[in-house]
Design an enzyme around this catalytic site. Structure first.
Site, PDB file in Angstrom:
ATOM      1  N   GLU A  98       4.491  -2.917   6.230  1.00  0.00           N
ATOM      2  CA  GLU A  98       4.296  -1.470   6.176  1.00  0.00           C
ATOM      3  C   GLU A  98       2.894  -1.107   5.723  1.00  0.00           C
ATOM      4  OE1 GLU A  98       8.584   0.496   5.390  1.00  0.00           O
ATOM      5  OE2 GLU A  98       7.689  -0.363   3.617  1.00  0.00           O
ATOM      6  N   CYS A 111      -3.011   2.574   2.191  1.00  0.00           N
ATOM      7  CA  CYS A 111      -2.490   1.462   1.396  1.00  0.00           C
ATOM      8  C   CYS A 111      -2.086   0.352   2.368  1.00  0.00           C
ATOM      9  CB  CYS A 111      -1.299   1.967   0.587  1.00  0.00           C
ATOM     10  SG  CYS A 111      -0.569   0.693  -0.422  1.00  0.00           S
ATOM     11  N   CYS A 118       6.559 -10.872  -0.326  1.00  0.00           N
ATOM     12  CA  CYS A 118       5.702 -11.265  -1.441  1.00  0.00           C
ATOM     13  C   CYS A 118       6.402 -12.367  -2.219  1.00  0.00           C
ATOM     14  CB  CYS A 118       5.461 -10.056  -2.350  1.00  0.00           C
ATOM     15  SG  CYS A 118       4.207 -10.338  -3.604  1.00  0.00           S
ATOM     16  N   CYS A 122       7.875  -9.922  -9.033  1.00  0.00           N
ATOM     17  CA  CYS A 122       7.780  -9.026 -10.188  1.00  0.00           C
ATOM     18  C   CYS A 122       9.111  -8.275 -10.286  1.00  0.00           C
ATOM     19  CB  CYS A 122       6.617  -8.058 -10.036  1.00  0.00           C
ATOM     20  SG  CYS A 122       5.024  -8.897  -9.901  1.00  0.00           S
ATOM     21  N   CYS A 125       9.602  -4.661  -8.792  1.00  0.00           N
ATOM     22  CA  CYS A 125       9.040  -4.371  -7.469  1.00  0.00           C
ATOM     23  C   CYS A 125      10.028  -4.711  -6.368  1.00  0.00           C
ATOM     24  CB  CYS A 125       7.741  -5.151  -7.276  1.00  0.00           C
ATOM     25  SG  CYS A 125       6.958  -4.816  -5.690  1.00  0.00           S
ATOM     26  N   CYS A 347       4.539   3.127  -4.699  1.00  0.00           N
ATOM     27  CA  CYS A 347       4.235   1.777  -5.205  1.00  0.00           C
ATOM     28  C   CYS A 347       5.503   0.973  -5.405  1.00  0.00           C
ATOM     29  CB  CYS A 347       3.554   1.854  -6.573  1.00  0.00           C
ATOM     30  SG  CYS A 347       1.927   2.509  -6.547  1.00  0.00           S
TER      31      CYS A 347
HETATM   32  N1  SAH Z   1       0.360  -7.897  -5.494  1.00  0.00           N
HETATM   33  C1  SAH Z   1      -0.666  -6.934  -5.828  1.00  0.00           C
HETATM   34  C2  SAH Z   1      -0.683  -5.781  -4.848  1.00  0.00           C
HETATM   35  C3  SAH Z   1       0.490  -4.848  -4.956  1.00  0.00           C
HETATM   36  S1  SAH Z   1      -0.107  -3.330  -5.557  1.00  0.00           S
HETATM   37  C4  SAH Z   1      -0.512  -6.484  -7.262  1.00  0.00           C
HETATM   38  O1  SAH Z   1       0.449  -6.904  -7.890  1.00  0.00           O
HETATM   39  O2  SAH Z   1      -1.362  -5.807  -7.773  1.00  0.00           O
HETATM   40  C5  SAH Z   1       1.308  -2.454  -5.900  1.00  0.00           C
HETATM   41  C6  SAH Z   1       1.286  -1.901  -7.311  1.00  0.00           C
HETATM   42  O3  SAH Z   1       2.532  -1.213  -7.521  1.00  0.00           O
HETATM   43  C7  SAH Z   1       1.229  -2.997  -8.358  1.00  0.00           C
HETATM   44  O4  SAH Z   1       0.516  -2.552  -9.482  1.00  0.00           O
HETATM   45  C8  SAH Z   1       2.677  -3.153  -8.693  1.00  0.00           C
HETATM   46  O5  SAH Z   1       2.838  -3.804  -9.923  1.00  0.00           O
HETATM   47  C9  SAH Z   1       3.141  -1.720  -8.683  1.00  0.00           C
HETATM   48  N2  SAH Z   1       4.593  -1.573  -8.529  1.00  0.00           N
HETATM   49  C10 SAH Z   1       5.439  -2.448  -7.999  1.00  0.00           C
HETATM   50  N3  SAH Z   1       6.706  -1.977  -8.037  1.00  0.00           N
HETATM   51  C11 SAH Z   1       6.635  -0.759  -8.589  1.00  0.00           C
HETATM   52  C12 SAH Z   1       7.605   0.230  -8.864  1.00  0.00           C
HETATM   53  N4  SAH Z   1       8.879   0.047  -8.568  1.00  0.00           N
HETATM   54  N5  SAH Z   1       7.188   1.372  -9.428  1.00  0.00           N
HETATM   55  C13 SAH Z   1       5.880   1.561  -9.707  1.00  0.00           C
HETATM   56  N6  SAH Z   1       4.911   0.668  -9.450  1.00  0.00           N
HETATM   57  C14 SAH Z   1       5.290  -0.485  -8.920  1.00  0.00           C
END
Ligand code: SAH
Length: 389
Positions: A98, A111, A118, A122, A125, A347
C-alpha cells in the site's frame, strides 16, 4: 500467435542511468538517448512508448517490444474523509503493498512502502502481524510515486506548488532491511531531471537498524526518523523486538553521530502513545534525558487501533502532559493528528487486503470452533534476504 508478445518485457522504471544506457545499447542506440527516456519517464510521466514523441517512430516500436514503463495494477483505491488517498498496488508476481497520499494545505506527503509485509513484529503495528514478506524492488518503490502522480495529474512535475511535495518512507516494511533498493529508488526520486524531490523533503523512518544508519546520512543525506516508542530496553525489547539486537544506547549513539544532523536538520523520534504502557510523566522525563545532546524533535503518535490490537490510545490529558514535559525540556513534541484512519491508512495500519481477508477468515473459523488450518507459522522466504547478518 505473435512470438514477441510471449517474451516478458523488462520494466525501465527503477533502472539507473547506466542501466538504462545498457538497455538502449541492446537496441543499438546511443547513450544520449538516456536523457530523453529519463525525461519522458520521470519528468513527463509517460505510461507507454507511443507518446514519447521526441523519439523516432521506429525506436518507439523497438522499445515497446522489449521494455515497458507500465505501472503496477491498482487493486483498490480508497479516499478518506480527510482527503488522504490510499492505493493497494499489485505487482507482477501478485504480491501487494500500500501507498498513502496525505495532502496538507500547501503541500503533501506520500507514504511509501519498502517491503511486502514486515519482519519486525512490533507489538502495536498491524503490518507486523502480516506473514508474507518480500523486499520491493527499486522500480516497485518508485512506481508507488508514479501511480500517485498519475492519480493527481501532477505531470510534468511542476517546480513549485506540488501536491506531492514530500516523501516519507513510513509505509509497510523496514527500509533499512532493503537498503540497496531503497537507496537506488531514492537516488532516482531525487534526480533533478526527473521526479526532482529534494533530499530535504524526504524522510526515512527506521525501527533502528543501527549499522545502516550512517550510510543513510552519507550516501543519501535524507532526513532520519527513528521509531523509539520506549525509554528502557526492557520495554523496547517487547514493543520493538529489533531492540534486542540493537539496544537503545547503540541506537542513540548512531543518531548522535548521524551525518548531517544539526539544529536546522533534526532527527525525528517517533513515539506512539500507548495507554498505561509508555505514557507516564516519568517516561517523558526519561525521554528528554535520553535525547540530550542530539538535535532532536519528537513526534507523538496517537495509537491507531486495528482489529485485535492489544493496546489503547493514551487519553488526551495524558498525551498533553507528556508533550508538555518534553516542551519544557526544550523539545518540539507535537501530538500528531492521525490521517486516513477511516480507510486504515494511518501509521501502522497498512496491510495487504489479501492478508487482511485471510486473517478475517481465520478469525471467523476460530469463532466457529473450526480447526485452525489457516494459521500456519510464518513461512521462511529463502529467496529474499531480510534480516541483516
Ligand atoms: N519500519 C519503519 C517504517 C515504518 S514507519 C519504522 O519502524 O520506522 C511507521 C511508523 O508508524 C513507525 O514509527 C511505527 O512504529 C508507527 N506505528 C506502527 N503501528 C502504529 C500504530 N498502530 N499506531 C501508531 N503508530 C504506529
Amino acid at each position: 500467435m505473435n512470438e514477441m508478445a510471449q517474451v516478458p518485457r523488462t520494466s525501465l522504471v527503477g533502472l539507473s542511468r547506466t542501466e538504462l544506457g545498457a538497455a538502449l545499447a541492446e537496441l543499438g542506440e546511443q547513450p544520449f538517448r538516456v536523457r530523453q527516456l529519463w525525461h519522458w519517464i520521470y519528468h513527463r510521466g509517460a505510461r507507454d512508448f507511443a507518446g514519447m514523441t521526441s523519439l523516432g517512430r521506429s525506436l518507439r516500436g523497438r522499445l515497446a517490444e522489449r521494455f515497458t514503463v507500465d505501472r503496477p495494477a491498482v487493486s483498490r483505491e480508497q479516499a478518506s474523509r480527510d482527503g488522504s488517498r490510499k492505493w493497494l498496488l499489485r505487482f507482477s508476481d501478485g504480491n501487494e503493498a500500500e501507498t498513502v497520499l496525505i495532502p496538507e494545505e500547501d503541500r503533501g506527503a506520500l507514504c511509501v512502502s519498502s517491503q511486502v509485509g514486515c519482519t519486525l513484529t512490533c507489538k502495536f503495528c498491524h503490518t507486523g502481524t502480516q506473514r508474507l514478506v518480500r523486499n520491493l524492488t527499486a522500480g516497485e518503490i518508485i512506481s508507488q510515486m508514479l501511480v500517485a502522480k498519475d492519480a493527481t495529474g501532477e505531470w510534468p512535475t511542476p517546480k513549485e506548488g506540488r501536491l506531492l511535495s514530500n516523501i516519507v518512507l513510513m509505509g509497510m516494511g523496514e527500509p533499512l532491511f532493503n537498503y540497496d533498493a531503497v537507496a537506488k529508488a531514492l537516488k532516482i526520486i531525487m534526480d533533478g531531471e526527473g521526479l526532482a524531490v529534494s533530499r530535504r523533503r524526504i524522510t526515512l523512518s527506521t525501527a533502528g537498524v543501527v549499522p545502516m544508519i550512517p550510510r543513510v546520512g552519507e550516501e543519501l543525506g535524507v532526513n532520519l526518523a527513528v521509531s523509539l516508542h520506549a525509554v528502557t530496553d526492557e520495554l523496547r525489547d517487547i514493543l520493538v523486538p529489533l531492540n534486542r539486537k540493537y539496544p537503545i544506547a547503540e541506537l542513540l549513539e548512531a543518531c548522535r553521530t548521524y551525518p548531517g544532523a544539526s539544529n536546522a536538520r533534526r532527527i525525528t523520534f517517533e513515539y506512539v502513545l500507548l495507554k498505561g504502557v509508555n505514557d507516564a510523566p516519568a517516561d517523558a522525563r526519561a525521554l528528554a534525558r535520553l535525547l540530550d545532546g542530539i538535535p532532536a524533535k519528537v513526534n507523538l503518535i496517537p495509537f491507531n487501533a486495528w482489529p485485535g490490537a492489544p493496546f489503547e490510545n493514551s487519553p488526551p490529558d495524558v498525551a498533553a502532559r507528556f508533550a508538555a514535559i518534553l516542551n519544557d525540556a526544550g523539545y518540539s513534541a507535537p501530538i500528531r493528528v492521525p490521517r486516513g484512519r477511516d480507510i486504515m491508512a494511518a501509521c501502522g495500519q497498512l496491510r495487504s487486503a489479501s492478508e487482511r481477508e485471510r486473517l478475517s477468515r481465520f478469525k471467523a473459523r476460530q469463532a466457529a470452533g473450526i480447526a485452525d488450518d489457516d494459521h500456519a507459522p510464518p513461512r521462511p522466504q529463502p529467496d529474499v534476504h531480510i534480516l541483516p547478518t
